[in-house]
Write an enzyme that holds these catalytic residues in place. Structure first.
Site, PDB file in Angstrom:
ATOM      1  N   GLU A   1      -6.694   3.548  -5.706  1.00 15.32           N
ATOM      2  CA  GLU A   1      -7.969   3.622  -4.985  1.00 15.32           C
ATOM      3  C   GLU A   1      -8.680   4.898  -5.426  1.00 15.32           C
ATOM      4  O   GLU A   1      -8.185   6.003  -5.205  1.00 15.32           O
ATOM      5  CB  GLU A   1      -7.757   3.679  -3.468  1.00 15.32           C
TER       6      GLU A   1
ATOM      7  N   ASP B   1       0.871  -1.168   0.000  1.00 14.80           N
ATOM      8  CA  ASP B   1       0.000   0.000   0.000  1.00 14.80           C
ATOM      9  C   ASP B   1       0.911   1.221   0.000  1.00 14.80           C
ATOM     10  O   ASP B   1       1.900   1.246   0.725  1.00 14.80           O
ATOM     11  CB  ASP B   1      -0.843  -0.021   1.290  1.00 14.80           C
TER      12      ASP B   1
ATOM     13  N   ASP C   1      -3.201   4.746  -2.204  1.00 16.03           N
ATOM     14  CA  ASP C   1      -4.291   5.260  -1.376  1.00 16.03           C
ATOM     15  C   ASP C   1      -4.831   6.575  -1.960  1.00 16.03           C
ATOM     16  O   ASP C   1      -4.071   7.433  -2.396  1.00 16.03           O
ATOM     17  CB  ASP C   1      -3.718   5.501   0.030  1.00 16.03           C
TER      18      ASP C   1
ATOM     19  N   HIS D   1     -11.331  -2.932   3.301  1.00 16.88           N
ATOM     20  CA  HIS D   1     -11.254  -2.619   4.731  1.00 16.88           C
ATOM     21  C   HIS D   1     -12.022  -1.350   5.108  1.00 16.88           C
ATOM     22  O   HIS D   1     -11.990  -0.931   6.260  1.00 16.88           O
ATOM     23  CB  HIS D   1      -9.792  -2.471   5.138  1.00 16.88           C
TER      24      HIS D   1
HETATM   25  C1  GLC Z   1      -8.180   5.271   2.156  1.00 17.25           C
HETATM   26  C2  GLC Z   1      -7.996   4.058   3.013  1.00 17.25           C
HETATM   27  C3  GLC Z   1      -8.643   4.304   4.336  1.00 17.25           C
HETATM   28  C4  GLC Z   1      -7.962   5.473   4.990  1.00 17.25           C
HETATM   29  C5  GLC Z   1      -7.975   6.699   4.087  1.00 17.25           C
HETATM   30  C6  GLC Z   1      -6.996   7.731   4.541  1.00 17.25           C
HETATM   31  O1  GLC Z   1      -9.499   5.501   1.833  1.00 17.25           O
HETATM   32  O2  GLC Z   1      -8.492   2.933   2.359  1.00 17.25           O
HETATM   33  O3  GLC Z   1      -8.613   3.179   5.164  1.00 17.25           O
HETATM   34  O4  GLC Z   1      -8.586   5.798   6.203  1.00 17.25           O
HETATM   35  O5  GLC Z   1      -7.603   6.383   2.772  1.00 17.25           O
HETATM   36  O6  GLC Z   1      -5.682   7.315   4.286  1.00 17.25           O
END
Ligand code: GLC
Length: 535
Positions: A264, A105, A201, A325
């Protein structure tokens, strides 16, 4: 609608089924109640036995854990909770020996407020790192994804800094070339070690408006929702300049050969597609979260699948996920029985698949009493359904009281429903969810038509969804009964290659088949040659 992949090389990640490990909850090896790298290493044979190709591990870097690792204090280290760099190297080596790829990640939008870069940045207005973050004299109306203003006043230097998430997660300034260079070097550090790619992310948030314009009000906002919904994210998300950064990131990965860049991105389909990049020089796989958001009806699913596949840029590669998650588990969203149909549907779709740990067991959300919440998203905005602890609970390995996850006190409760589907038990039960996943994984690896064949004849009616997957050699008819009633469906003659009811595998069907409620099957069409148009 007809979706064709065309003539493409099949890089490893195109054929792959990726398994997401949430490291805190996978396997503890030292009795502190929190999973770790050594635990993951000890379970490598599980992945091989299941049949997945790659593991993506959520962040393992040094972190104060304000957002459980998504607040990174050092991009080139390992948090002691998860182990040491030697543990990581060992894990990578052993994973590769078993033919498993390892994806990390990468959290580029923000660091921890404890990261030395931010400590320097906040120390004075003229510190060389000041401009590594976003400092302003006045806040604008941008709201944090965890609720409340996205700006925090820093008394020492009399300015506000931007944090799209917690105030412990200050946003980096990706318009600053020095930030880019430092972050790309962090990627190279891991690529040199041999990691096979990154899940990036919040990729769509990395760059914000250079004039910091206020976001317009959201007319659909309703009282009780997160304050983030008060405004439309026009100026602090999905800015055009982000694509330049993504393309550069891709360039860094390509210095090392065939690695995968996954983004993401929570955006509507049409916006999502831009993340493949101009001339496909962006993310290899902008995560497709359509199945996470789609109402679970035949009409909605057929429309979503059609829209997504039709919108793909020429030559790009599709991907699908049912959970992660940050979202309620699929078995809790649609029920355990329907989750089996969801698995079969997932494994019938073209492209790369990512499964979330425990999905293969039928793990469900574990309700967490409000005063035991860990997740900052829940703690900052209690009771409005933002909490993510329920989908992050420990993996149940065996029926013992602590389910083989730990010898200590698990950081989140295990939950009775999840104990009941523990790996040891599920493995022995030839009709368990685990057995279904293993069967689907085997079939997918044996049948390229399911991975890269065309998808045609997609239709929904009478709460049943149907389509055909085929290549030059084989054709498969897929039927999924989304209703709670028995359905008789017309199909092409063949034999059942996979079914939510594993007893039916091998059964011959002629012109019609009966489907129990929530039953789904993949039928290998008998006379494929006569049915398949070669493309
Ligand atoms: C992404 C992650 C999440 C996190 C956020 C901030 O959405 O998947 O778990 O809280 O970014 O980094």
């Amino acid at each position: 609608m007809e979706y064709r992949v065309g003539m493409q090389d099949l890089s490893w990640w195109k054929r792959a089924v990726i398994y997401q490990v949430y490291p805190r909850s996978f396997q503890d090896s030292n009795g502190d109640g929190i999973g770790d790298l050594e635990g993951i290493r000890a379970r490598l044979d599980y992945f091989v036995d299941l049949g997945v190709d790659a593991i993506w591990i959520s962040p393992i870097y040094p972190s104060p854990m304000a957002d459980f690792g998504y607040d990174v204090a050092d991009y080139c280290g390992i948090d002691p909770i998860f182990g040491t760099m030697e543990d990581f190297d060992h894990l990578l080596e052993k994973a590769h020996q078993r033919g498993l790829r390892l994806i990390l990640d990468f959290v580029p939008n923000h660091t921890s407020d404890q990261h030395p870069w931010f400590v320097a940045s906040r120390s004075s207005r003229d510190n060389p790192k000041r401009n590594w973050y976003r400092w302003r004299d006045q806040p604008n109306n941008w709201q944090s994804h965890f609720g409340g203003s996205a700006w925090e006043f820093d008394g020492e230097t009399g300015q506000y800094y931007l944090h799209e998430f917690l105030k412990e997660q200050p946003d980096l300034n990706w318009r600053n070339p020095a930030v880019k260079a430092a972050m790309f070097d962090a990627l190279r550090f891991w690529l040199r070690k041999g990691v096979d790619g990154f899940r990036v992310d919040v990729m769509w948030l990395m760059i914000k408006d250079d004039q910091f314009r206020d976001n317009p009000p959201n007319p659909a906002y309703e009282a009780g929702q997160s304050t983030r919904n008060k405004f439309l994210p026009v100026y602090d998300a999905d800015r055009p300049e982000v694509h330049e950064v993504v393309a550069e990131m891709r360039g860094v990965l390509e210095e090392f050969g065939d690695r995968v860049l996954i983004g993401e991105i929570y955006l509507p389909i049409e916006r999502l597609m831009h993340y493949y990049g101009r001339e496909l020089r962006g993310a290899n796989l902008p995560f497709n979260f359509q199945l996470l958001q789609c109402p679970w009806t035949a009409d909605d699913l057929a429309r979503t699948i059609d829209e997504y596949l039709s919108a793909l840029p020429a030559g790009s590669w599709p991907n699908w996920v049912l959970g992660n998650h940050d979202k309620s588990r699929i078995a809790s969203r649609i029920g355990l029985n329907m989750a089996r149909a969801a698995a079969l549907l997932l494994f019938s779709l073209p492209g790369t698949l990512t499964i979330y740990y425990g999905e293969e067991l039928g793990m469900q959300d574990v309700p967490i009493p409000p005063d035991e919440a860990h997740d900052p998203a829940e703690k900052r905005q209690p009771g409005i359904g933002m909490g993510r602890d329920p989908e992050r609970t420990p993996m149940p390995w065996d029926p013992s009281p602590l389910c083989g996850f730990t010898d200590g006190l698990p950081w989140l409760p295990i939950g009775e429903a999840n104990r009941a589907v523990n790996v040891e038990f599920s493995r022995k039960d030839p009709h368990s969810m685990l057995s279904l996943y293993r069967h689907l994984l085997q079939l997918r690896h044996a049948e390229p038509a399911l991975v890269s064949g065309r998808l045609s004849e997609l239709k929904a009616g009478n709460r049943v969804i149907q389509f055909v997957r085929s290549d030059a050699r084989k054709a498969f008819g897929i039927v999924v009964n989304l209703s709670e009633e028995l359905r008789r469906v017309a199909v092409k003659a063949g034999s059942i290659a996979a079914c939510t009811d594993l007893h039916r595998v091998g059964e011959l069907v002629s012109d019609g088949v009966n489907l129990a409620p929530a039953e789904a099957m993949i039928i290998e069409v008998r006379d494929a040659a006569t049915n398949v148009v070669i493309v």
